[in-house]
Design an enzyme around this catalytic site. Structure first.
Site, short mmCIF file in Angstrom:
data_model
loop_
_atom_site.label_atom_id
_atom_site.label_comp_id
_atom_site.label_asym_id
_atom_site.label_seq_id
_atom_site.Cartn_x
_atom_site.Cartn_y
_atom_site.Cartn_z
CG ASN A 1 18.55 5.35 97.88
OD1 ASN A 1 19.06 6.24 96.98
ND2 ASN A 1 17.77 5.68 98.85
N GLY B 1 22.89 11.79 97.87
CA GLY B 1 23.61 10.70 98.69
C GLY B 1 23.69 11.01 100.28
CB VAL C 1 29.44 12.38 99.52
CG1 VAL C 1 29.69 12.63 98.33
CG2 VAL C 1 30.46 10.96 99.84
CD GLU D 1 16.95 17.20 98.27
OE1 GLU D 1 16.64 16.65 99.58
OE2 GLU D 1 16.48 18.15 97.84
CB CYS E 1 17.11 9.44 102.10
SG CYS E 1 15.73 9.79 100.85
P1 NAP Z 1 27.17 8.22 98.78
O1 NAP Z 1 28.43 7.36 99.11
O2 NAP Z 1 27.26 9.81 99.14
O3 NAP Z 1 27.15 8.50 96.91
C1 NAP Z 1 26.16 9.04 96.38
C2 NAP Z 1 26.89 9.34 95.18
O4 NAP Z 1 28.01 10.45 95.34
C3 NAP Z 1 27.60 8.14 94.26
O5 NAP Z 1 27.51 8.53 93.06
C4 NAP Z 1 28.92 8.25 94.47
O6 NAP Z 1 29.88 7.38 93.77
C5 NAP Z 1 29.33 9.79 94.65
N1 NAP Z 1 30.23 10.20 95.20
C6 NAP Z 1 31.13 9.38 96.49
N2 NAP Z 1 32.12 10.17 96.76
C7 NAP Z 1 32.15 11.45 96.11
C8 NAP Z 1 32.80 12.61 96.22
N3 NAP Z 1 33.87 12.76 97.04
N4 NAP Z 1 32.38 13.74 95.59
C9 NAP Z 1 31.46 13.57 94.78
N5 NAP Z 1 30.55 12.41 94.79
C10 NAP Z 1 30.93 11.24 95.51
O7 NAP Z 1 25.78 7.61 98.97
P2 NAP Z 1 25.12 6.22 98.69
O8 NAP Z 1 25.84 5.47 99.46
O9 NAP Z 1 25.20 5.84 97.20
O10 NAP Z 1 23.59 6.55 99.00
C11 NAP Z 1 23.12 6.53 100.38
C12 NAP Z 1 22.90 7.61 100.83
O11 NAP Z 1 22.12 8.53 100.11
C13 NAP Z 1 22.30 7.95 102.36
O12 NAP Z 1 22.91 8.33 103.32
C14 NAP Z 1 20.81 8.10 102.00
O13 NAP Z 1 20.25 8.85 103.04
C15 NAP Z 1 21.06 9.28 101.10
N6 NAP Z 1 19.74 9.60 100.33
C16 NAP Z 1 19.16 10.57 100.36
C17 NAP Z 1 18.17 10.95 99.57
C18 NAP Z 1 17.49 12.38 99.71
O14 NAP Z 1 16.71 12.76 98.81
N7 NAP Z 1 17.57 13.03 100.69
C19 NAP Z 1 17.86 9.97 98.50
C20 NAP Z 1 18.36 8.91 98.60
C21 NAP Z 1 19.45 8.52 99.22
P3 NAP Z 1 30.23 5.94 93.93
O15 NAP Z 1 29.21 5.32 93.92
O16 NAP Z 1 30.99 5.73 92.76
O17 NAP Z 1 31.09 5.98 95.20
#
Ligand code: NAP
Ligand code: MG
Length: 482
Positions: A151, A227, A231, A249, A283
């Site tokens: 994002n 993320g 995860v 985060e 987020c």
């Molecule tokens: P995600 O599915 O958790 O993926 C985040 C990252 O983790 C990606 O690089 C993903 O790779 C990788 N990943 C996936 N499975 C993993 C595993 N088992 N072990 C280690 N890494 C793994 O999140 P997203 O869909 O990209 O992003 C949306 C989420 O991020 C939302 O929940 C949002 O609230 C959160 N977010 C939080 C913040 C904050 O600062 N609090 C900021 C931005 C976003 P792949 O892409 O290859 O699956």
């Protein structure tokens, strides 16, 4: 078809098995952006070895020498702002204006963290012994892994990489698969300034495969992740086996409380921005409005009328106000939650479907959606949707609003709209989040201040601000007798 490689030990290289994955433009899924290296365990292990080897000399450099490399990276980023904004819009879907704002904020954070990294103060102390003294120093962790979401593909990478490197760590970046090109272009900047080989490495591909190798390695000394909570929990559990420090985060379900004395026009504009900017995929996006019953009807009308004016389209078109959501999986998740909201008995005020006519049918477009008459326990009021869906909950008074606001598993951001100073102050004290806002959108943040959530929204030290480098260091104490 353009192919993009991993960057390991200063070389651009295919994955060991030569496999790739495709990335598509969410505004037009017929447009393939490129093919990217699909890493295997061996690729990650080679990157870990390279980063460990590079650590010795990088960590011994002076902070000013490290800053010199990173300032050059920053200069390149400033020069290539337009290219980066086009890439972010093409991969993520957000509007060009939103991409430019992400880059501006990344530039600001980089500048801040480069300077901050030149001020790694420790302490000195007169000890209990005669002719002796003691000091504590901040030293790097070693090799750090950095896993980022799609994002804010540039901003989150900058926010983690720059303090990590300034502190003297070497790094392995694993970007979200959906936004790999932004990561490639970012790493190209380090290559351009001839950062010593192995200091910065990029491994792309399947998140759980790469994540498993990184989190189970005894040669990784810290992991910073942004993320989903789902995860984050897997990472925390794996990392705990080797006591690897983690910074997580995670997700949010951010409320905007609107009290009956609020300026409804200003509040509704801030909420529409907080809920639908970047298609609700922040987020810190506002996903719940908690409003006092006396003003609920008027507020809903204003929110509805402002939301219906948002022009949906390809983010690269200048007139677009809201782009597509980031990919088919996101589209399906969001549509599924809209169906759940309808089934749960919430009232659909606007939106509620995908856009499937004409050019829209090629992409991942969903209308900004508002549900009213939502109750506290509905799934659309408690689960993170991560899309342009807003739930309105009506309450009797401030105390009930506060209780509803806090009654979710997340605790990232919140807002209150009121002119009542005492209630605003009580909200600041009692809202269970990492950042809160009075008469401002829940997504607002500044680089000079810490960023991080509580409860299931995060764990470990916060990012950004003057404390942003802390996660990437540990304290070492020396006693000296003379
Ligand atoms: P995600 O599915 O958790 O993926 C985040 C990252 O983790 C990606 O690089 C993903 O790779 C990788 N990943 C996936 N499975 C993993 C595993 N088992 N072990 C280690 N890494 C793994 O999140 P997203 O869909 O990209 O992003 C949306 C989420 O991020 C939302 O929940 C949002 O609230 C959160 N977010 C939080 C913040 C904050 O600062 N609090 C900021 C931005 C976003 P792949 O892409 O290859 O699956
Ligand atoms: Mg995901």
């Amino acid at each position: 078809m353009k192919q993009w490689q991993n960057y390991i030990n200063g070389n651009w290289q295919n994955s060991i098995c030569n496999e790739t994955f495709e990335e598509k433009n969410p505004a037009d899924l017929t447009e393939v952006i490129g093919e990217f290296a699909s890493s295997k365990k061996e690729d990650v292990e080679i990157a870990i070895t390279a980063a460990n080897t590079a650590f010795g000399s990088w960590s011994k450099m002076s902070a000013l020498e490290r800053a010199d490399y990173l300032k050059q990276v920053l200069d390149w980023l400033k020069k290539e702002k337009m290219t980066f904004s086009e890439i972010i819009t093409m991969e993520n879907g957000k509007t060009l204006k939103e991409s430019l704002s992400e880059i501006d904020s990344a530039i600001y954070e980089m500048e801040f963290q480069i300077h901050q990294g030149c001020r790694l103060y420790g302490t000195t102390l007169q000890t209990n012994k005669k002719l002796a003294m003691a000091m504590s120093m901040k030293v790097p962790l070693g090799v750090v892994a950095i896993i980022t979401p799609w994002n804010f593909p540039l901003n989150v990478a900058c926010r983690k990489m720059i303090p990590a490197l300034m502190a003297g760590n070497t790094a392995i970046l694993k970007p979200a698969s959906l936004t790999s090109l932004t990561a490639v272009k970012f790493i190209e900047l380090f290559d351009k300034v001839h950062i010593p080989k192995g200091v910065v490495n990029l491994v792309m591909g399947n998140g759980s495969l790469i994540g498993d190798v990184l989190t189970n390695s005894t040669k990784i000394n810290g992991l910073s992740f942004t993320g989903s909570t789902e995860v984050g929990l897997i990472i925390q559990k794996n990392a705990a086996k080797n006591l690897m420090p983690t910074q997580l985060e995670l997700g949010g379900k951010n409320p905007a409380v609107v009290l009956k004395d609020a300026d409804l026009d200003e509040a509704s504009s801030a909420i529409v921005l907080g809920a639908f900017a970047c298609s609700g995929q922040w987020c810190t996006s506002t996903s719940r409005v908690i409003v006092e019953k006396e003003v609920a009807k008027d507020l809903v009308e204003m929110l509805k009328s402002k939301t219906q004016k948002i022009k949906i389209g390809n983010g690269s078109h200048p007139e677009t106000g809201m782009g597509p959501v980031c990919g088919i999986k996101q589209l399906e998740t969001i549509s599924n939650y809209i169906t759940i909201g309808k089934k749960e008995g919430a009232t659909l005020c606007c939106g509620g479907d995908q856009l499937t006519e004409g050019d829209y049918k090629k992409g991942c477009f969903v209308k900004p959606t508002i549900f009213s008459e939502v109750t506290e326990k509905m799934r659309i009021a408690t689960e993170e949707i991560f899309g342009p869906v807003l739930s309105i909950i009506i309450v009797n008074n401030f105390d009930e609003a506060l209780s509803v606001a806090n009654n979710v598993k997340y605790g990232l951001s919140s807002s209150i709209f009121t002119k009542d100073f005492s209630k605003a102050m009580r909200f600041i004290q009692e809202t269970k989040v990492g950042l809160t806002h009075v008469n401002m959108p829940s997504a607002y943040k500044e680089p000079a201040l810490p960023f991080g959530g509580v409860k299931m929204s995060g764990a470990g030290l916060p990012e950004a601000g003057t404390v942003g480098i802390d996660f990437f260091t540990k304290h070492k104490v020396a006693y000296l007798q003379y």
